[in-house]
Design an enzyme around this catalytic site. Structure first.
Site, PDB file in Angstrom:
ATOM      1  N   SER A   1      -6.356   4.265  14.293  1.00  0.00           N
ATOM      2  CA  SER A   1      -7.109   3.075  13.868  1.00  0.00           C
ATOM      3  C   SER A   1      -8.499   3.083  14.505  1.00  0.00           C
ATOM      4  CB  SER A   1      -6.329   1.816  14.291  1.00  0.00           C
ATOM      5  OG  SER A   1      -7.211   0.729  14.457  1.00  0.00           O
TER       6      SER A   1
HETATM    7  N1  LIG Z   1     -12.519  -6.225  11.959  1.00  0.00           N
HETATM    8  C1  LIG Z   1     -11.248  -5.883  12.516  1.00  0.00           C
HETATM    9  C2  LIG Z   1     -10.549  -4.906  11.604  1.00  0.00           C
HETATM   10  C3  LIG Z   1      -9.083  -4.756  11.993  1.00  0.00           C
HETATM   11  C4  LIG Z   1      -8.322  -3.982  10.925  1.00  0.00           C
HETATM   12  O1  LIG Z   1      -8.551  -4.140   9.721  1.00  0.00           O
HETATM   13  N2  LIG Z   1      -7.386  -3.155  11.378  1.00  0.00           N
HETATM   14  C5  LIG Z   1      -6.555  -2.434  10.457  1.00  0.00           C
HETATM   15  C6  LIG Z   1      -6.058  -1.150  11.090  1.00  0.00           C
HETATM   16  S1  LIG Z   1      -7.340  -0.008  11.350  1.00  0.00           S
HETATM   17  C7  LIG Z   1      -5.365  -3.291  10.111  1.00  0.00           C
HETATM   18  O2  LIG Z   1      -4.779  -3.901  10.961  1.00  0.00           O
HETATM   19  N3  LIG Z   1      -5.008  -3.313   8.827  1.00  0.00           N
HETATM   20  C8  LIG Z   1      -3.864  -4.018   8.360  1.00  0.00           C
HETATM   21  C9  LIG Z   1      -4.191  -5.009   7.311  1.00  0.00           C
HETATM   22  O3  LIG Z   1      -5.381  -5.346   7.140  1.00  0.00           O
HETATM   23  O4  LIG Z   1      -3.269  -5.458   6.680  1.00  0.00           O
HETATM   24  C10 LIG Z   1     -11.435  -5.296  13.916  1.00  0.00           C
HETATM   25  O5  LIG Z   1     -12.490  -4.734  14.176  1.00  0.00           O
HETATM   26  O6  LIG Z   1     -10.536  -5.431  14.760  1.00  0.00           O
END
Ligand SMILES: N[C@@H](CCC(=O)N[C@@H](CS)C(=O)NCC(=O)O)C(=O)O
Length: 238
Positions: free
Chosen positions: A28
């Protein structure tokens, strides 16, 4: 008696710090940013591996920690924090030995903040061109154009500069380098950030700034490769 109690006072105090917990996956990008900054400032993180984000972060208990249901999520002694950029500015403000990665001086800080907000938008645009690698869906030319436009802006920001915000490396450099590294895993979009001279030199500068950054970037790249292989296998079995 007096001597005895003085003696007791001189014993070194054992302070037990509650470990900081990071809900994490090595592939991630935003988790990678948190790991880089924590390592740079010497904060130990107890990592909890999250593989199926929707399921594992969607339990009532974890939704209390992060209602956005995303990783990274950090728990520091009962304080729950989501959003990687908020997490890293918090970590530096609370635990770093100095403020160089996220300055206290408002005029310096606002430049770092500007770059972090720019990077958040840029990262979202990058995710749109990465998406087809994972989903197999067709790539949109307008999404590719947005990333190319972002690269031109970034290249301009770096004109005559060593770092993105001010005279030394900051959390904004780490955040944006990680966003760009995510692009390497889309073989279809043909976007190459290193075509831009300022960006190419700056990436090497940031990734070479410490052994820990180098190691974290290596772990991230290997994890993404493994994740793509895993997805390919999943798709071929359908
Ligand atoms: N803007 C957030 C983005 C977090 C994010 O989208 N993480 C992804 C993994 S890389 C996630 O958890 N995706 C799952 C989803 O959106 O359902 C940050 O910087 O923490």
């Amino acid at each position: 008696m007096l001597l005895q109690s003085e003696h007791v006072k001189e014993q070194p105090q054992k302070t037990t710090m509650t470990p900081l917990i990071l809900y994490n996956h090595d592939a991630s990008p935003p988790c990678c940013l948190v790991r880089i900054v924590a390592d740079e400032i010497g904060v130990d993180l107890e990592k909890v591996l999250v593989v199926d984000i929707e399921k594992e972060m969607g339990t009532p208990e974890r939704l209390q920690i992060n209602p956005q249901r995303t990783i990274p999520a950090l728990v520091d002694n009962g304080l729950n924090i989501a959003e990687s950029r908020a997490i890293v500015t918090y970590l530096v403000s609370k635990y770093a030995k100095d403020d160089s990665l996220y300055p206290k001086d408002l005029e310096k800080r606002v430049l770092v903040d500007q770059r972090l907000y720019f990077d958040q938008d840029f990262y979202n645009a990058i995710m749109k061109v990465i998406g087809p690698t994972f989903s197999g869906k067709p790539l949109s030319q307008s999404d590719v154009d947005k990333v190319n436009n972002g690269l031109e802006i970034l290249n301009r920001m770096l004109e005559g500069k060593q770092w993105l915000a001010g005279d030394n490396i900051t959390v904004a450099d780490y955040a944006t380098v990680v966003s760009l590294a995510s692009l390497e895993f889309n073989t279809k979009c043909g976007i190459n950030p290193t075509k831009h001279a300022n960006i190419a030199q700056w990436i090497s500068r940031v990734e070479g700034s410490s052994a820990k950054v180098k190691e974290n970037m290596k772990v991230f790249r290997e994890a993404i490769k493994m994740y793509i292989e895993y997805l390919k296998n999943q798709m071929s079995q359908k």
